[in-house]
Design an enzyme around this catalytic site. Structure first.
Site, PDB file in Angstrom:
ATOM      1  N   SER A   1       0.933  -1.097  -0.050  1.00 10.51           N
ATOM      2  CA  SER A   1       0.075   0.010   0.080  1.00 10.51           C
ATOM      3  C   SER A   1       1.035   1.208  -0.137  1.00 10.51           C
ATOM      4  O   SER A   1       1.696   1.290  -0.736  1.00 10.51           O
ATOM      5  CB  SER A   1      -0.825   0.066   1.171  1.00 10.51           C
ATOM      6  OG  SER A   1      -1.965   1.113   1.086  1.00 10.51           O
TER       7      SER A   1
ATOM      8  N   HIS B   1      -2.378  -1.203  -3.601  1.00  7.63           N
ATOM      9  CA  HIS B   1      -3.644  -0.179  -3.349  1.00  7.63           C
ATOM     10  C   HIS B   1      -3.351   1.105  -4.325  1.00  7.63           C
ATOM     11  O   HIS B   1      -2.630   1.859  -3.957  1.00  7.63           O
ATOM     12  CB  HIS B   1      -3.882   0.349  -1.946  1.00  7.63           C
ATOM     13  CG  HIS B   1      -4.183  -0.814  -1.094  1.00  7.63           C
ATOM     14  ND1 HIS B   1      -3.719  -0.766   0.422  1.00  7.63           N
ATOM     15  CD2 HIS B   1      -4.628  -2.062  -1.088  1.00  7.63           C
ATOM     16  CE1 HIS B   1      -4.418  -1.970   1.094  1.00  7.63           C
ATOM     17  NE2 HIS B   1      -4.795  -2.657   0.062  1.00  7.63           N
TER      18      HIS B   1
ATOM     19  N   ASP C   1      -4.548  -4.461   5.669  1.00  7.93           N
ATOM     20  CA  ASP C   1      -5.017  -5.404   4.766  1.00  7.93           C
ATOM     21  C   ASP C   1      -3.802  -6.369   4.190  1.00  7.93           C
ATOM     22  O   ASP C   1      -2.646  -5.939   4.032  1.00  7.93           O
ATOM     23  CB  ASP C   1      -5.346  -4.638   3.428  1.00  7.93           C
ATOM     24  CG  ASP C   1      -5.974  -5.643   2.122  1.00  7.93           C
ATOM     25  OD1 ASP C   1      -6.485  -6.487   2.445  1.00  7.93           O
ATOM     26  OD2 ASP C   1      -5.700  -5.047   1.197  1.00  7.93           O
TER      27      ASP C   1
END
Length: 364
Positions: free
Chosen positions: A177, A203, A299
């Site tokens: 991310s 992401h 995540d």
């Protein structure tokens, strides 16, 4: 009372400056200390207010965002969140900004459209918070190592890995991310042309992943592309999840297949790292290596644990080399990590692990 995060917003649009200010000031832990219509004004305001985070428009008059960012990172490194338009040119410039040291980016808010504004406000606030805690790279110089890798030369920061490997079933599964675009580049550029296939969930919003893949494809010795639904996953290729879809690993007989899904976001993300990792646990098991890189939130942590339980060997980027030590920290805390590695050594450790896996990966 906790000190608020001070934010300086730089954008040539007064409307965007006003909207960003409204969003940031609505958060209890942050405030806009000043706004600037261009980088030259921003330069003076930085001296006056000493902000914790800068939000910076990509394209502005008098001095564009990239020129200013390059000077800023050389003279006064600080956390910067780029604000970019959803265009091909905007995505390319944003990726260059991340190379130059920007921590993260957001797309420009859609003025006059209230639908989705609450979600946008949450995303902007999350990115500002993460940026305020981020490790800013001092004088980043990505092109030397990347260009050397693309031309088969050895660079000190990213030595090429030349152990030729033959594998039709090994897979490298990567999730990242905040700070991930540069971390992924550093992992991929040393890999040899015949490395196992790499599947990546980063992401990133729609419109940016294609440019990201194209940029990496020009720097790496493996082929890098945005994943397409139903295509066969092949050695020597890296597949990046599109910004609008989850990427999953599937099987068709003996072959691995890329599967795209428009199912709802998981952990507020689509693509989600957990979704990719869980599909790898199900369909690849011990034939996969899991890698979780820099990023805020959690995540991928649960999915990496599932991969490990299915027999996969798992890696996490260490705290010292992360821009934001969120996802790796959660994965380590959950017990899903076999090896914690600095980013500079991640590729070597991945390939060494593959080479140690007996008859499933052979040197030639």
């Amino acid at each position: 009372m906790q000190k608020k995060i001070k934010v300086l917003c730089v954008d040539d649009s007064a409307l965007i400056r006003s909207l960003m200010t409204e969003i940031i000031n609505s958060q209890p832990d942050m405030e806009v200390c000043a706004t600037a219509p261009d980088p030259l004004v921003a330069r003076e305001l930085i001296k006056q207010h000493n902000p914790d985070v800068l939000t910076l428009d990509v394209e502005m008059p008098r001095m564009d965002g990239l020129d200013f960012l390059e000077k800023l990172m050389r003279l006064r490194p600080m956390p910067v969140v780029m604000v970019s338009s959803l265009t091909e040119r905007g995505s390319e410039i944003t990726l260059r900004a991340l190379e130059l040291g920007a921590v993260d980016f957001v797309t420009k808010p859609r003025v006059g459209i209230r639908d989705g504004m609450l979600e946008y406000a949450e995303k902007l606030a999350d990115k500002v918070r993460a940026a305020s805690r981020a490790r800013v790279r001092q004088n980043p110089q990505p092109h030397a190592a990347a260009a050397a890798a693309a031309h088969g030369q050895t660079a000190a920061a990213a030595p090429l890995i030349n152990n030729p490997l033959v594998s039709t079933e090994k897979l490298i599964i990567v999730g990242a991310s905040t700070g991930g675009t540069e971390a992924i580049r550093e992992v991929l550029t040393p890999l040899p042309p015949d490395a196992p296939a790499v599947l990546i969930a980063q992401h990133m919003p729609p419109g940016f992943t294609r440019s990201f893949a194209q940029r990496l494809n020009g720097l790496c010795r493996i082929s890098v592309k945005e994943a397409e639904h139903g295509e066969r996953v092949l050695p020597g290729h890296a597949y990046i999840a599109p910004g609008h879809a989850h990427l999953l690993l599937a099987r068709s007989g003996a072959n691995y297949i890329a599967h795209l899904s428009d199912d709802p976001p998981v952990n507020r993300h689509r693509p989600s790292v957990d979704v990719l990792f869980r599909s790898a646990a199900q369909h690849a098991g011990k034939n996969a290596l899991g890698v979780i890189l820099t990023g805020m939130g959690r995540d991928g942590a649960a999915g990496l644990l599932e991969m490990k339980k299915a027999g996969a060997y798992t890696f996490a980027q260490d705290e010292a080399s992360c821009v934001v030590f969120g996802m790796p920290r959660e994965a380590i805390a959950m017990g899903g990590v076999d090896d914690v590695a600095p980013l500079s050594d991640m590729s070597r450790r991945i390939m060494a692990r593959l080479a140690s896996m007996g008859d499933r990966v052979q040197r030639v």
